[in-house]
Design a protein around this motif. Sequence first.
Motif, PDB file in Angstrom:
ATOM      1  N   LYS A  22       5.193  35.718 -35.828  1.00  0.00           N
ATOM      2  CA  LYS A  22       6.111  36.829 -36.108  1.00  0.00           C
ATOM      3  C   LYS A  22       6.937  36.547 -37.368  1.00  0.00           C
ATOM      4  O   LYS A  22       8.149  36.686 -37.384  1.00  0.00           O
ATOM      5  CB  LYS A  22       6.982  37.136 -34.900  1.00  0.00           C
ATOM      6  N   SER A  69       6.564  46.438 -32.247  1.00  0.00           N
ATOM      7  CA  SER A  69       5.883  46.608 -30.959  1.00  0.00           C
ATOM      8  C   SER A  69       5.651  45.277 -30.246  1.00  0.00           C
ATOM      9  O   SER A  69       5.419  45.254 -29.042  1.00  0.00           O
ATOM     10  CB  SER A  69       4.546  47.333 -31.155  1.00  0.00           C
ATOM     11  N   GLU A  71       7.918  42.678 -30.425  1.00  0.00           N
ATOM     12  CA  GLU A  71       9.191  41.961 -30.502  1.00  0.00           C
ATOM     13  C   GLU A  71       9.415  40.990 -29.345  1.00  0.00           C
ATOM     14  O   GLU A  71       9.856  39.871 -29.548  1.00  0.00           O
ATOM     15  CB  GLU A  71      10.344  42.964 -30.573  1.00  0.00           C
ATOM     16  N   ASN A  72       9.131  41.386 -28.135  1.00  0.00           N
ATOM     17  CA  ASN A  72       9.361  40.515 -26.973  1.00  0.00           C
ATOM     18  C   ASN A  72       8.057  40.010 -26.370  1.00  0.00           C
ATOM     19  O   ASN A  72       8.009  39.696 -25.185  1.00  0.00           O
ATOM     20  CB  ASN A  72      10.173  41.270 -25.915  1.00  0.00           C
ATOM     21  N   ALA A  73       7.028  39.915 -27.171  1.00  0.00           N
ATOM     22  CA  ALA A  73       5.709  39.521 -26.683  1.00  0.00           C
ATOM     23  C   ALA A  73       5.288  38.170 -27.256  1.00  0.00           C
ATOM     24  O   ALA A  73       5.669  37.805 -28.359  1.00  0.00           O
ATOM     25  CB  ALA A  73       4.683  40.578 -27.070  1.00  0.00           C
ATOM     26  N   THR A  75       1.856  36.267 -28.435  1.00  0.00           N
ATOM     27  CA  THR A  75       0.555  36.743 -28.885  1.00  0.00           C
ATOM     28  C   THR A  75      -0.365  35.614 -29.312  1.00  0.00           C
ATOM     29  O   THR A  75       0.090  34.538 -29.702  1.00  0.00           O
ATOM     30  CB  THR A  75       0.703  37.721 -30.070  1.00  0.00           C
ATOM     31  N   PHE A 104       3.297  40.863 -22.918  1.00  0.00           N
ATOM     32  CA  PHE A 104       4.518  41.613 -23.212  1.00  0.00           C
ATOM     33  C   PHE A 104       5.674  41.114 -22.361  1.00  0.00           C
ATOM     34  O   PHE A 104       5.475  40.505 -21.308  1.00  0.00           O
ATOM     35  CB  PHE A 104       4.275  43.106 -22.991  1.00  0.00           C
ATOM     36  N   GLY A 105       6.891  41.387 -22.805  1.00  0.00           N
ATOM     37  CA  GLY A 105       8.092  40.939 -22.115  1.00  0.00           C
ATOM     38  C   GLY A 105       8.202  41.444 -20.691  1.00  0.00           C
ATOM     39  O   GLY A 105       8.823  40.790 -19.845  1.00  0.00           O
ATOM     40  N   ASN A 106       7.582  42.588 -20.386  1.00  0.00           N
ATOM     41  CA  ASN A 106       7.655  43.146 -19.038  1.00  0.00           C
ATOM     42  C   ASN A 106       6.573  42.595 -18.115  1.00  0.00           C
ATOM     43  O   ASN A 106       6.442  43.044 -16.977  1.00  0.00           O
ATOM     44  CB  ASN A 106       7.566  44.674 -19.089  1.00  0.00           C
TER      45      ASN A 106
END
Length: 146
Positions: A22, A69, A71-73, A75, A104-106
Motif C-alpha cells: 500500500k 478500496s 484501506e483495511n485489507a 492483500t 477485507f477488514g470485515n
Amino acid sequence: MADELEAIRQLKARYCRFLDAKDPDGWRSVFSDDVVVLLDTAVSTGGADPRTAPPVEGADTFVSMVLASLENAATMHHCHTPEITLTSPVTATGIWAMEDWIIFGNGNELHGAGHYHETYEKQDGAWRIKTLHLTRTIQQISGADV
C-alpha cells in the motif's frame, strides 16, 4: 532485448510489491499518467460475459480508487509466466498469469486468478504500464458478509 524484457518483469514485480505494501507513490510510479484500466468483475470462461467495468482513466484516479478500496485489507498479488513482446524500442505488450488474495477488514475474502493483459511504454528511460485489462478465470468470495 533481454535487458528490456527484464526491465518490464521488474516493473510488474514492483506493481505487486507496491500494491501489497500500500505504497501510493511507489505504485503510482509504475503507471503512465494516462493509463487506461479495464477490470472484469466476473469470471469469463468459454465466451461467458466477463462484466467488464467502465474504463478507469488516469493513474491518479486508478491508484486512489484501488488503494481506498483496500484501506483495511491485507492483500497478496502474484504474477507469473510473463508473455512479453517488444513492439518497438519504446512499446511492448504483455500477458501475465495472476493470483490475488484479499482479506477485507470485515472478514470477507476474495481469492482469485486470471490474467493481466497489458501494454507498456518507455518514458524518460523507464518502462510504465500504459493499459491494463484484468480478466479472471477464478473468483472465490467467502466470509461473514457473503
